[in-house]
Design an enzyme around this catalytic site. Sequence first.
Site, PDB file in Angstrom:
ATOM      1  N   CYS A  63       0.527  -1.467   0.718  1.00 50.50           N
ATOM      2  CA  CYS A  63       0.272   0.125   0.179  1.00 50.50           C
ATOM      3  C   CYS A  63       0.690   1.153  -0.098  1.00 50.50           C
ATOM      4  CB  CYS A  63      -0.513   0.278   1.090  1.00 50.50           C
ATOM      5  SG  CYS A  63      -0.510   0.456   2.861  1.00 50.50           S
ATOM      6  N   ALA A  66       3.067   1.614   3.022  1.00 52.50           N
ATOM      7  CA  ALA A  66       4.465   0.647   3.284  1.00 52.50           C
ATOM      8  C   ALA A  66       5.373   1.377   2.033  1.00 52.50           C
ATOM      9  CB  ALA A  66       4.247  -0.344   2.768  1.00 52.50           C
ATOM     10  N   ARG A  97      11.866  -5.367   6.104  1.00 56.05           N
ATOM     11  CA  ARG A  97      12.345  -4.794   5.597  1.00 56.05           C
ATOM     12  C   ARG A  97      14.372  -5.534   4.974  1.00 56.05           C
ATOM     13  NH1 ARG A  97      13.060   0.007   2.063  1.00 56.05           N
ATOM     14  NH2 ARG A  97      13.411  -0.093  -0.180  1.00 56.05           N
ATOM     15  N   HIS A 196       5.337   6.574  -2.195  1.00 57.81           N
ATOM     16  CA  HIS A 196       7.091   6.590  -2.961  1.00 57.81           C
ATOM     17  C   HIS A 196       7.226   8.721  -2.860  1.00 57.81           C
ATOM     18  CE1 HIS A 196       7.908   3.007  -4.726  1.00 57.81           C
ATOM     19  NE2 HIS A 196       8.227   2.802  -3.244  1.00 57.81           N
TER      20      HIS A 196
HETATM   21 FE1  CFM Z   1      12.812   0.323  -6.353  1.00 56.53          FE
HETATM   22 FE2  CFM Z   1      12.661  -2.116  -6.290  1.00 56.53          FE
HETATM   23 FE3  CFM Z   1      11.218  -0.354  -4.770  1.00 56.53          FE
HETATM   24 FE4  CFM Z   1      13.353  -0.942  -3.621  1.00 56.53          FE
HETATM   25 FE5  CFM Z   1      12.552  -2.901  -2.267  1.00 56.53          FE
HETATM   26 FE6  CFM Z   1      11.431  -3.909  -4.148  1.00 56.53          FE
HETATM   27 FE7  CFM Z   1       9.864  -2.273  -2.737  1.00 56.53          FE
HETATM   28 MO1  CFM Z   1      11.082  -4.661  -2.057  1.00 56.53          MO
HETATM   29  S1  CFM Z   1      14.347  -1.282  -5.792  1.00 56.53           S
HETATM   30  S2  CFM Z   1      12.672   1.044  -3.767  1.00 56.53           S
HETATM   31  S3  CFM Z   1      14.615  -1.919  -2.243  1.00 56.53           S
HETATM   32  S4  CFM Z   1      11.597  -0.164  -6.146  1.00 56.53           S
HETATM   33  S5  CFM Z   1      12.823  -4.709  -3.102  1.00 56.53           S
HETATM   34  S6  CFM Z   1      12.370  -4.213  -6.501  1.00 56.53           S
HETATM   35  S7  CFM Z   1       9.800  -4.305  -3.650  1.00 56.53           S
HETATM   36  S8  CFM Z   1      10.721  -2.388  -1.275  1.00 56.53           S
HETATM   37  S9  CFM Z   1       9.263  -0.810  -3.453  1.00 56.53           S
HETATM   38  C1  HCA Z   2       6.993  -3.358   0.476  1.00 57.53           C
HETATM   39  C2  HCA Z   2       8.592  -3.693   0.956  1.00 57.53           C
HETATM   40  C3  HCA Z   2       8.526  -4.936   0.005  1.00 57.53           C
HETATM   41  C4  HCA Z   2       8.055  -6.346   0.950  1.00 57.53           C
HETATM   42  C5  HCA Z   2       8.757  -7.469   0.643  1.00 57.53           C
HETATM   43  C6  HCA Z   2       7.790  -9.056   0.140  1.00 57.53           C
HETATM   44  C7  HCA Z   2      10.214  -5.235   0.879  1.00 57.53           C
HETATM   45  O1  HCA Z   2       6.875  -3.282  -0.851  1.00 57.53           O
HETATM   46  O2  HCA Z   2       6.514  -2.664   1.489  1.00 57.53           O
HETATM   47  O3  HCA Z   2       6.751  -9.096  -0.482  1.00 57.53           O
HETATM   48  O4  HCA Z   2       8.763  -9.717   0.721  1.00 57.53           O
HETATM   49  O5  HCA Z   2      11.096  -5.414  -0.201  1.00 57.53           O
HETATM   50  O6  HCA Z   2      10.517  -5.606   2.064  1.00 57.53           O
HETATM   51  O7  HCA Z   2       8.862  -4.659  -0.994  1.00 57.53           O
END
Ligand code: CFM
Ligand code: HCA
Length: 543
Positions: A63, A66, A97, A196
């Site tokens: 969401c 998150a 995370r 973001h």
């Molecule tokens: Fe960029 Fe990602 Fe993301 Fe990320 Fe992550 Fe991710 Fe994420 Mo999980 S590089 S910031 S550190 S888009 S692993 S592929 S989904 S938290 S929002």
């Molecule tokens: C997020 C965080 C997440 C979840 C990872 C997962 C992460 O999207 O809120 O589903 O295992 O990297 O910690 O993407």
Amino acid sequence: MTGERTHTVNPEDIKKEILSKYPPKVARKRGKQITPVSSDDKEGLQVGANVRTVPGIITQRGCCYAGCKGVIMGPTRDIINLTHGPIGCGFYSWLTRRNQTRPPSDDADNYMTYCFSTDMKDEDIVFGGEKKLKAAIQEAYDIFKPKAISIFSTCPVGLIGDDVHAVAREMKEKLGINIFGFSCEGYKGVSQSAGHHIANNAIFKHVVGLNDTVMDAKFKINLLGEYNIGGDGFIIDELLHKCGIDLVSTFSGNSTVDQFANCHTADLNAVMCHRSINYVADMLETKYGIPWIKISFTGPTSTASSLRKIAAYFEDQELIDRVEEVIAEEMIPVEAKIKDVKKRCEGKTAMMFVGGSRAHHYQELFKEIGMKVLSAGYEFAHRDDYEGRHVIPDIKVDADSRNIEELTIEKDENLYSPRKTPEQMQALEEKGYPFKEYEGLLPEMTKGSLIVDDISHHETETLIAMYKPDIFCAGIKEKYAVQKHGIPMKQLHSYDTGGPYAVFKGAINFFEEIDRMLNANIWQYLEAPWQKDPELSATFVGE
Ligand code: CFM
Ligand code: HCA
């Protein structure tokens, strides 16, 4: 179970099979987000992305809260991140995370291991939660005396209309520290991507530019979109340091509020995960004239070309030479590892379904050891992340604070003398450094593969049954469902307990891990004896 491999399976057939289980309206919608790559000519292929998940479908998305609290602000160590909401939101975003931190000393502020929440209850929902929020800020201040406190809105906060920004202003005035809020209610936007944008805007508005101290270093950059998962940031930092490049700030792995406040004094922004942080890169360019370039420190080839791009930007022969020396030295063990691992991994297949940039960045690592990516996709990326930077950036989510158009240009020429003007950037680009170009996931996909955006549980199972991959990469929600099919599953979000996987050293870790997982014997024992031979039975001898 993994059986005989059928890699020649037609991606159009898989798409048809997936959609056949949906009602016609749902199938029409999902169809736009499932793109078969039927030939090597990918011209004109599009991937529908960044659209609302059809209700009822088991998505892997997160969401808005998150994206804001966990992803962007989570890796910051000395801001108290206070969740205004029922306890579940704070609890389930508590240290899940694997972003790491390394405070410079034992007494340096580090709130990462804590979970701060107002723990809203029914009566707060009915009568309003602002009083409780103020009390929580006061309590956090009294106990920890932090430099900054940020407040995250969860779904009920938006529904009942608590004004977190007014509370933040009032408490900032009262306590004399930086306090700011995010309207990042979970339901906003279509995924964590909205979070973001909201986080980027608020950090830019409330923190960036507050500290003008210029670091005494020759090549000062910010690293944007690197979150220090499994310690990636630590080894990137080490590598840059070895080359003679210094980091003013990282958004936001192992970061501090002072580093954010100071980031406008850097000479260049290097953008790792474009999806999550492009907003800050654009705002820093518009307001302070700091150019940004797209880089990636995932995979040895990308790491080498990213270091070269940074050195090219500074046009300093000593730096250019140093970077070449470092690349040559670091590549020796990487090449040896590739040679070894390839013997056992070449020709094997993988699938990757991750957030908004890794499904692309990790394509390179699999390619290096001769593996093919059969199917891949993002959870919440936008079209430009699939098709590359040439696609008009389609994205402007409905974020609550200011957008780039509203920025007034503030430039202090003394702060950033080495910065390049747009004309100088263009001249360098013409010399062969396409700084802002990036390819996206689609151009790297090969004939016979399938791209699936915002994959669902049913689609995951169909892909596994029809493609029979050797390894599946995604997150915790998929992990055990995939393993029950007898297929090794690697988490590319948290890296399970592994990592770091960035730069040269991390690539070696990754190759070792994939080799170990692919070639483990365990998977052949997944089928129970009675599944293989159902006739095995006991005989009833009677009384
Ligand atoms: Fe960029 Fe990602 Fe993301 Fe990320 Fe992550 Fe991710 Fe994420 Mo999980 S590089 S910031 S550190 S888009 S692993 S592929 S989904 S938290 S929002
Ligand atoms: C997020 C965080 C997440 C979840 C990872 C997962 C992460 O999207 O809120 O589903 O295992 O990297 O910690 O993407």
